[in-house]
Design a protein around this motif. Structure first.
Motif, short mmCIF file in Angstrom:
data_model
loop_
_atom_site.label_atom_id
_atom_site.label_comp_id
_atom_site.label_asym_id
_atom_site.label_seq_id
_atom_site.Cartn_x
_atom_site.Cartn_y
_atom_site.Cartn_z
N GLY A 86 53.69 69.58 35.65
CA GLY A 86 54.90 68.78 35.63
C GLY A 86 54.76 67.34 36.09
N ILE A 87 53.52 66.88 36.29
CA ILE A 87 53.32 65.49 36.68
C ILE A 87 53.51 64.62 35.44
N THR A 88 54.37 63.61 35.57
CA THR A 88 54.69 62.74 34.45
C THR A 88 54.23 61.31 34.75
N THR A 102 54.99 58.28 27.17
CA THR A 102 54.96 59.01 28.44
C THR A 102 53.99 60.18 28.32
N VAL A 160 52.85 63.78 29.99
CA VAL A 160 53.21 64.87 30.89
C VAL A 160 51.99 65.75 31.07
N ARG A 161 51.57 65.90 32.33
CA ARG A 161 50.37 66.68 32.64
C ARG A 161 50.76 68.08 33.10
N GLU A 162 49.78 68.94 33.15
CA GLU A 162 49.97 70.29 33.63
C GLU A 162 50.53 70.25 35.05
N THR A 167 54.67 57.53 33.40
CA THR A 167 55.43 56.62 32.55
C THR A 167 54.71 55.28 32.57
#
Length: 108
Positions: free
Chosen positions: A15-17, A9, A11-13, A19
């Motif tokens: 809070g965008i995740t 997974t 996780v971007r700056e 999957t």
């Protein structure tokens, strides 16, 4: 994200995740629906991904962004869409100097 290669997974700056799902379109859609609750689920992908979801009757609305570029023969993302719908209807078109944006609504 639907993929053939397993990845952890991301996780971007902000809070965008992302999957990465390898279990096919139904697994990816089920996982996406579990996250937003009653919000809409957006599916992003290429022509083959769009075709798979259209063939299964899982698309209510499609936004297609057409950018003029030479990429070989290309793929037809709406080919086969009629098998589960009465046919796509264009709701709106926005033309810009760099792309044409189309919105289709599928009637069941």
């Amino acid at each position: 994200m639907l993929t053939h290669r397993p990845r952890p997974t991301l996780v971007r700056e902000g809070g965008i995740t992302f999957t990465f799902v390898t279990g096919g379109i139904h697994s990816a859609l089920d996982q996406a629906k579990a996250v937003p609750g009653d919000r809409n689920v957006d599916i992003a992908g290429g022509a083959e991904t769009v075709r798979q979801y259209l063939r299964e009757g899982l698309v209510d609305e499609l936004q297609l962004h057409v950018v003029p570029a030479l990429l070989g023969a290309g793929l037809r993302p709406l080919r086969g869409a009629e098998c589960r719908t009465e046919g796509p209807g264009v709701r709106w078109v926005v033309e810009t100097p760099l792309a044409t944006h189309l919105n289709y609504r599928f009637v069941r």
